[in-house]
Structures are given as structure tokens and as C-alpha cells.
Design a protein around this motif. Sequence first.
Motif, PDB file in Angstrom:
ATOM      1  N   ASP A 147       0.850  -1.185   0.000  1.00 25.61           N
ATOM      2  CA  ASP A 147       0.000   0.000   0.000  1.00 25.61           C
ATOM      3  C   ASP A 147       0.892   1.244   0.000  1.00 25.61           C
ATOM      4  O   ASP A 147       1.531   1.569   0.994  1.00 25.61           O
ATOM      5  CB  ASP A 147      -0.912  -0.011   1.232  1.00 25.61           C
ATOM      6  CG  ASP A 147      -1.982   1.081   1.158  1.00 25.61           C
ATOM      7  OD1 ASP A 147      -1.889   1.940   0.264  1.00 25.61           O
ATOM      8  OD2 ASP A 147      -2.892   1.072   2.008  1.00 25.61           O
ATOM      9  N   LYS A 182       0.109   4.318  -0.035  1.00 22.24           N
ATOM     10  CA  LYS A 182      -0.351   5.387   0.855  1.00 22.24           C
ATOM     11  C   LYS A 182       0.178   5.209   2.273  1.00 22.24           C
ATOM     12  O   LYS A 182       0.445   6.182   2.972  1.00 22.24           O
ATOM     13  CB  LYS A 182      -1.875   5.421   0.863  1.00 22.24           C
ATOM     14  CG  LYS A 182      -2.486   5.834  -0.467  1.00 22.24           C
ATOM     15  CD  LYS A 182      -3.999   5.888  -0.387  1.00 22.24           C
ATOM     16  CE  LYS A 182      -4.601   6.328  -1.729  1.00 22.24           C
ATOM     17  NZ  LYS A 182      -6.082   6.368  -1.684  1.00 22.24           N
ATOM     18  N   LYS A 213       4.337   5.496   2.143  1.00 24.60           N
ATOM     19  CA  LYS A 213       4.939   6.824   1.938  1.00 24.60           C
ATOM     20  C   LYS A 213       5.195   7.550   3.251  1.00 24.60           C
ATOM     21  O   LYS A 213       5.991   8.490   3.286  1.00 24.60           O
ATOM     22  CB  LYS A 213       4.046   7.671   1.036  1.00 24.60           C
ATOM     23  CG  LYS A 213       2.773   8.167   1.694  1.00 24.60           C
ATOM     24  CD  LYS A 213       1.949   9.018   0.742  1.00 24.60           C
ATOM     25  CE  LYS A 213       0.682   9.538   1.422  1.00 24.60           C
ATOM     26  NZ  LYS A 213      -0.145  10.349   0.510  1.00 24.60           N
ATOM     27  N   LYS A 214       4.556   7.109   4.328  1.00 23.57           N
ATOM     28  CA  LYS A 214       4.827   7.721   5.637  1.00 23.57           C
ATOM     29  C   LYS A 214       6.215   7.353   6.134  1.00 23.57           C
ATOM     30  O   LYS A 214       6.808   8.083   6.934  1.00 23.57           O
ATOM     31  CB  LYS A 214       3.772   7.277   6.655  1.00 23.57           C
ATOM     32  CG  LYS A 214       2.371   7.778   6.344  1.00 23.57           C
ATOM     33  CD  LYS A 214       1.428   7.580   7.516  1.00 23.57           C
ATOM     34  CE  LYS A 214       1.241   6.120   7.856  1.00 23.57           C
ATOM     35  NZ  LYS A 214       0.249   5.911   8.931  1.00 23.57           N
TER      36      LYS A 214
END
Length: 502
Positions: free
Chosen positions: A194, A196, A199-200
Motif C-alpha cells: 500500500d 499510501k 509513503k509515511k
Amino acid sequence: MIKQFLSKLPRKLPKADQVDSLGGDSGNINANFSNGFQCTNVGSALSSKLNVVKRVSSAVFPTSIAAGVEPVEAHLSFKDVSNSQKPNLFVSKLNLCCEVHDYSDSEKQDLKRQTLIELVDFVSSGSAKFTEPAIAAVCKMCSVNLFRVFPPKYRSNCGGGETEDEEPIFDPAWSYLQIVYDLLLRFISYSSLDAKVAKKYIDHSFIVRLLDLFDSEDPRERDCLKTILHRIYGKFMVHRPFIRKAVSNIIYRFVFETERHNGIAELLEIFGSVISGFALPLKEEHKMFLWRALIPLHKPKSVGIYHQQLTYCVVQFIDKDPKLAGTVIKGLLKYWPITNSQKELMFISELEEVLEMTSMVEFQKIMVPLFRRIGCCLNSSHYQVAERAHLLWNNEHVLNLISHNRQVILPLVFSSLERNAQNHWNQAVLNLTLNLKRMFCEMDEELVVACQRKLEEEDSRLRVAAEKRRLTWERLETAAGLQPLAGNILGSVKPATCSVAC
């Protein structure tokens, strides 16, 4: 009497029944207060009780365990645990690999290497599930093992990176670094990852430190980094502008400050693929990258290390927007080498590729300064440079551009051809010059005759000017011979008087 007084006081409710009594006495509360006030008090009482329970549970149990992640012994094999425990074992093994050991401790190094191999096999099998704790653990492990400060460069050359004559330097820790890179590549390429969530953890800081590794002396490491950065650029679209900006900053520092970097060729190879995917019309940001980063990359002495990749990037830009050809040629002329013949050969080769994609309109804008420089190359005393410049006429597209603009171009190069025909030392260059003159005669004999006549007039004028200078110097020498000695001249000179009143 005291007993009677105490009996009139309200009894204290047990702690376990406080909430129930609040609910049971709601009718009495409604008799004295509004409904809104009653709901607020009940809600605050419930929330305060739940907050206390939550604080106690988070203090007793770690967040990961509270989320259902149970610790598993890291030394177990994935075959020895159930499928439900494999994600937890995966995280445990990653945490184990975060420990950095000294090279002298071979036992721990072998254990770590074996654990890394197990992790790679587990991810390769396709059974890995990258939850947020697993993503965080992978990024942490890669950061601990890969991100490091390189020792100062001790190479004697002043150029950047390795030269063709130098042996590459191999990192002694590559045996396990390679496995970490393999794991990171498989992690980023994982189909069910994932982006999303990832990317953290693969954030700007992670990318900057990854880009710093491109300065590694080990070509094997730079090759792995090239593939990984390309996958990150493709998967994390939100990071693309930042990656382009960060790479531009590396190029600026290399060109204008240090002229030392080992990974410019690899970075340009990535951007060759990136540029080919730019949408049309090109954004101003992309054009600025060409003007401010790619064209100045022709300046450093070590351009030969990355010139092939640089030429590919430049050609990709012109393929996207043919109007940029004039800008590229002007940049080449700006950074054209004067005393470096090998670099000059590279520039002529790149120039031919650019001219193949140049339209007639753009060619006419830059043909005068361009063929002034080519005329100097035709007359170069370095036979390879002169020979390579003559071979430009063998390109059909370039020849077509020249023939349509021969009225301007031939006068610019004719003097160089004549000088070659008269006194160039290399026989191969002399033969090429004669063939080129014959080609121009077949193309436009009248123009060749006119250029020949103009050149003879110019030579005659120069001879007259040279004779005049010679006679002038003779008169000066004669006049100097009739003058008294220098000492008498100095003695007869009166001291200058000060015109300013003291």
C-alpha cells in the motif's frame, strides 16, 4: 440521636454500580434538570471511565501487542510457525537485523546474513503481508544497515568519480549489503504494498539519505540504488517532484562546487527513462532542469564518465520538444573545450546527434556561431578532431541542412579548408579536405569560386598590412639607432612639477 442524624444522610453507592445508578435515576434527574444537561453528564461520566481504562491498558500493554502483534522468537524458522504468526516473526527478524555487529564477530555476522536471506526468501514467496508495523520495520532495518557516511575520497585525480584508467573500489561489507538491497527492492516492488501507508516511512528524509548513497565507490551498490530509486519514482507519485529537485541539487553541487561525485552516470540513466515519460507540452520545471542542470554538466573535466547518459537525456528532451535543439547547441558552444581534444571529440559526436533532430528553422538560428566553431575543428592540429569534424558531412540530414544554407556556411569554413589543403600534416585529414572541397564544387561551383576570390583578396590585404607593419618597425629601429644613449636621455629629463599647491 447521632444514629438518627446519620440515617438521614444519603448512602454512598458502590463503585461498580455508579453508572447503573445514574441510568436508573434518570427519571429523578429529569425532574430537576433539562434533558441536554442530563445527557452531557452521563456522557462525560462514561467517557472519563473509558479514558481511565484506556490509559491503564496502554500503560500495561505496548501498542503493538494491543493491536494484536504477539512477540515471536526471531530465531525460529518460517516453516516452524503458523500462518497467523508469520507476520509477527517477520517483524521480529527485521528487528534482529537492526543490530550492527563488528566484522571481527563472524558468528553474529553469519547469523545476521542467514536471517536476511530468510527474509528475502519469505518476501519472494509472495506470502508476506506488509502491514504498517512490517513496513515500519523494513524501513528501519534498511536505514540502520544502508545509510552511512562514506570515508573521504583519497583519489589523486581532480575529476569526479572513477575514471576509465582507475580500478573500482569494492565495499568489504557487500556480502550482506547486497541482501539488504535485494530485500528493499523486493519490498518496493511488492504488488500488494500500500503506497499510501508506505509513503509515511519512505519519506523525504529516507529519499535524501538514499540519494547520498549514490556517491559510493562501489559500482555494484550504485547499480542496485539505480534500480531501487527508479522503482520508488514509479510507485510513489507524490515524491516525484521532490526526487527531481533533490537530484538537481546534487548536480548543482557537483558542477558548481565540488566536481566530485561517483553516481552522476547512474542518476542520469534514471532520468533518461524519466524524461521519456514526460507529458506534452513540457512543463517549465522540466525545461529548467535541461537549462540549469543537464547543459552545465558538459562543463566538468570528468564529463567522459557520464557523457553517454547525458547525451541520451539531452536527445530525449529534443525528441519531446524539437524547439529545444537551438538551446542545446548554444549550451554546447558555451562549454566547448579549447585544450581538451578528447572532450572535443565527445562534443562533436553529441552535436551530430542533436543536428539529426534539428529542424531547418532552428538550424538557421544558430548556424553562424556553430560553423565558426566547426571551422576551427576542421583546421585542428589534432588529427582525430579534424577528421571527426569532416565526417559531419557524411550525415545525410546534416548535409541537407548545409546544402540549403550553403551561401552562409561555405564562407565560414572555406578558409579552414584552404589552410588544410595547403599545409595540414595528416594525410587522412588532407584527403577528407579535398573530398569536401570537391563536394562543395559539385554543389555550387560559382559560390566556391566567389569564396576563393574573396579569400585571395583577404590574403592580399593581410600581406599588405603585414608589409606596412614591417616597414613601420624598420623606421622605428632606425630612429632608435640615431638617438643618444639611454643615460643621457634619462639625465635630460626634468623632474615633473606638482601642479597642486601644497
